[in-house]
Design an enzyme around this catalytic site. Structure first.
Site, PDB file in Angstrom:
ATOM      1  N   ASP A  31      44.903  67.352  24.399  1.00  0.00           N
ATOM      2  CA  ASP A  31      45.617  68.216  23.462  1.00  0.00           C
ATOM      3  C   ASP A  31      46.553  69.121  24.281  1.00  0.00           C
ATOM      4  O   ASP A  31      46.089  69.816  25.194  1.00  0.00           O
ATOM      5  CB  ASP A  31      44.584  69.064  22.702  1.00  0.00           C
ATOM      6  N   GLU A  81      48.377  76.097  53.659  1.00  0.00           N
ATOM      7  CA  GLU A  81      47.236  75.193  53.772  1.00  0.00           C
ATOM      8  C   GLU A  81      47.701  73.751  53.596  1.00  0.00           C
ATOM      9  O   GLU A  81      46.891  72.853  53.418  1.00  0.00           O
ATOM     10  CB  GLU A  81      46.142  75.561  52.766  1.00  0.00           C
ATOM     11  N   CYS A 113      44.347  79.781  50.001  1.00  0.00           N
ATOM     12  CA  CYS A 113      45.446  80.526  49.367  1.00  0.00           C
ATOM     13  C   CYS A 113      45.551  81.965  49.861  1.00  0.00           C
ATOM     14  O   CYS A 113      46.370  82.731  49.357  1.00  0.00           O
ATOM     15  CB  CYS A 113      45.284  80.507  47.853  1.00  0.00           C
ATOM     16  N   THR A 154      46.894  71.795  37.507  1.00  0.00           N
ATOM     17  CA  THR A 154      47.042  73.039  38.292  1.00  0.00           C
ATOM     18  C   THR A 154      47.744  72.776  39.627  1.00  0.00           C
ATOM     19  O   THR A 154      47.560  73.524  40.577  1.00  0.00           O
ATOM     20  CB  THR A 154      45.678  73.727  38.529  1.00  0.00           C
ATOM     21  N   SER A 203      34.652  76.968  41.439  1.00  0.00           N
ATOM     22  CA  SER A 203      35.697  77.757  42.112  1.00  0.00           C
ATOM     23  C   SER A 203      36.167  78.915  41.227  1.00  0.00           C
ATOM     24  O   SER A 203      36.448  80.013  41.726  1.00  0.00           O
ATOM     25  CB  SER A 203      36.882  76.870  42.510  1.00  0.00           C
ATOM     26  N   HIS A 235      46.137  86.367  42.302  1.00  0.00           N
ATOM     27  CA  HIS A 235      46.400  84.991  42.726  1.00  0.00           C
ATOM     28  C   HIS A 235      46.275  84.126  41.479  1.00  0.00           C
ATOM     29  O   HIS A 235      45.259  84.190  40.777  1.00  0.00           O
ATOM     30  CB  HIS A 235      45.382  84.550  43.781  1.00  0.00           C
ATOM     31  N   LYS A 244      41.588  85.835  33.083  1.00  0.00           N
ATOM     32  CA  LYS A 244      40.136  86.033  33.096  1.00  0.00           C
ATOM     33  C   LYS A 244      39.749  87.184  34.029  1.00  0.00           C
ATOM     34  O   LYS A 244      38.844  87.952  33.731  1.00  0.00           O
ATOM     35  CB  LYS A 244      39.424  84.755  33.551  1.00  0.00           C
ATOM     36  N   ASN A 277      50.860  76.065  40.673  1.00  0.00           N
ATOM     37  CA  ASN A 277      50.197  76.712  41.805  1.00  0.00           C
ATOM     38  C   ASN A 277      51.030  76.566  43.071  1.00  0.00           C
ATOM     39  O   ASN A 277      51.475  75.468  43.403  1.00  0.00           O
ATOM     40  CB  ASN A 277      48.811  76.070  42.020  1.00  0.00           C
ATOM     41  N   SER A 309      40.082  80.008  48.550  1.00  0.00           N
ATOM     42  CA  SER A 309      38.805  79.300  48.466  1.00  0.00           C
ATOM     43  C   SER A 309      38.213  79.112  49.852  1.00  0.00           C
ATOM     44  O   SER A 309      38.916  79.028  50.850  1.00  0.00           O
ATOM     45  CB  SER A 309      39.015  77.932  47.819  1.00  0.00           C
TER      46      SER A 309
END
Ligand code: CAA
Length: 389
Positions: A31, A81, A113, A154, A203, A235, A244, A277, A309
């Site tokens: 969707d 990275e 990152c 992402t 993550s 980030h 979030k 990203n 990470s």
């Protein structure tokens, strides 16, 4: 009196191609609202083989450098990275392409990152000790998870270049910050892989946990509270992630401040939503997005959360400077994003497979239509062939 040190100029480069997330959702049988609302991405940069982290960094840095400022650059710190050599620093290639003076240090920094934040903090300390020096800090990456993986939505890529100086035009960094390291297997990329390995849900939980830890510690160190901030910059591996993070702390703000912090967040995610990203550069693209689209005034304090990470998290802050809008070229950046063109999902999949082969063979890339000032023409005798228009 201590001298103010921080970000004087910001440049940003992303290539001229993108894939629309609605098209990708249709192709993957999802969707579209999952990608556009649930993940929070509208477009994703598609990186042609003629761009790598070195050329993207050069294209970003060229926007903010003058012959005068180049002469004062005493250090180049390149956070990435997705580097192109396991030994030689991307910063050395970059310094050569930009024709920086030879009395400069040039090194590459890696911690997922977080690399560009390490660069920014090391640069700030360097300039505090040598106020006449300038440091070029880069965050450049190509985010690759693989076709038809959960992480595919992402991906993205691009470079942010920042000039760190005394008496900065954009953001004076506070000299306090809070950081946290733990050995966590949430996202990693062994040297034999070109795509990242990720435990996606885990993550996102580690990200939020690290944010909670460093924000709590920062408040204890400084006695500042959420009321002292006009915006929080995150980030953004995808824009929902920062949303979030913000939701985690908003309940401690007044209703009026919740509204203004939410409005600042909307401004801070606008450009990331169009690009995807950037790994190391994402936090700083988000800062640039807030500077471009928000209602900031000189003297307001911003909080920044950096997450790499593996894992490293840092919360730090800075004060927006009067006339901060002179530190970037707003019209150019708008035109750069608006001037891109969409590729179909089929073309994106083909371009995705077109990076230089990993076996050292000579390669000649098709460069006839390249418009970027700096680009990669191929590889000869195991050496990348960089070119400049
Ligand atoms: N309409 C609206 N929303 C919808 C929807 C629809 N039709 N369908 C699903 N959604 C929502 C879901 O409810 C969910 O929202 P919440 O998280 O708020 O609950 C969201 O869309 C995503 O759905 P899923 O969780 O089902 O998605 P997924 O399982 O396919 O994977 C992901 C999501 C784990 C983020 C995956 O894309 C991934 O692994 N990404 C790479 C890892 C990553 O970016 N991690 C971030 C932290 S690590 C980091 O920050 C470093 C870095 O740069 C990599």
């Amino acid at each position: 009196m201590t001298v103010a040190v921080g970000i004087d100029k910001i440049g940003f480069y992303t290539p001229e191609l993108y894939v629309d997330m609605v098209d990708l959702a249709h192709a993957r049988g999802e969707d579209p609202n999952k990608y556009v609302i649930g993940i929070g991405q509208s477009k994703q940069a598609v990186i042609p083989p003629t761009q790598d982290v070195v050329t993207m960094a050069a294209n970003a840095a060229a926007q903010i450098l003058t012959p005068e400022s180049k002469a004062d650059i005493k250090m180049v710190l390149f956070g990435t990275e997705s580097g192109i050599d396991n030994s030689k620093a991307a910063a050395v290639y970059l310094a050569h392409l930009l024709e920086l003076p030879s009395d400069t240090r040039a090194v590459e920094l890696k911690q997922a990152c977080y690399g560009a934040t390490a660069g920014l903090q090391l640069a700030a300390d360097f300039v505090r000790a040598r106020p006449n020096a300038k440091v070029l800090v880069i965050g450049a990456d190509i985010a690759r998870y693989g076709l038809r993986t959960a992480g595919e939505v992402t991906q993205g890529g691009g470079a942010v270049a920042m000039l760190v100086t005394a008496d900065p035009q954009i953001l004076a960094l506070d000299d306090v910050s809070s950081y946290h390291t733990a050995d966590v297997m949430d996202f990693w990329r062994p040297t034999y892989r070109t795509e990242a390995l990720v435990d996606g849900k885990y993550s996102t939980n580690v990200y939020l946990d690290f944010f909670n830890r460093v924000w709590t510690d920062y408040q204890a160190q400084t006695n500042r509270t959420i009321a002292d901030f006009s915006g929080f910059v995150f980030h953004l591996p995808f824009t929902k992630m920062g949303r979030k993070g913000l939701r985690q702390i908003l309940p401690s703000a007044t209703p009026e401040q919740q509204a203004s912090l939410t409005a600042a967040f909307e401004a801070s995610q606008a450009d990331n939503r169009e690009v995807g990203n950037l790994y190391t550069g994402s936090l700083y693209l988000s800062l640039l997005s807030l500077l471009r689209h928000g209602n900031l005034r000189g003297g307001e304090r911003l909080g920044l959360f950096s997450y790499g990470s593996g894992a490293e998290g840092e919360f730090f802050s800075g004060v927006v400077q009067p006339g901060f809008d002179r530190g970037f070229d707003d019209a150019f950046l708008t035109q750069q994003l608006a001037g891109r063109h969409a590729v179909s999902v089929t073309d994106y999949e083909q371009i995705y497979q077109e990076q230089l082969p990993n076996d050292g063979r000579d390669a000649h890339l098709e460069t006839g239509n390249v418009t970027a000032p700096y680009y990669l023409a191929g590889r000869q005798h195991e050496q990348r062939q960089y070119r400049q228009h």
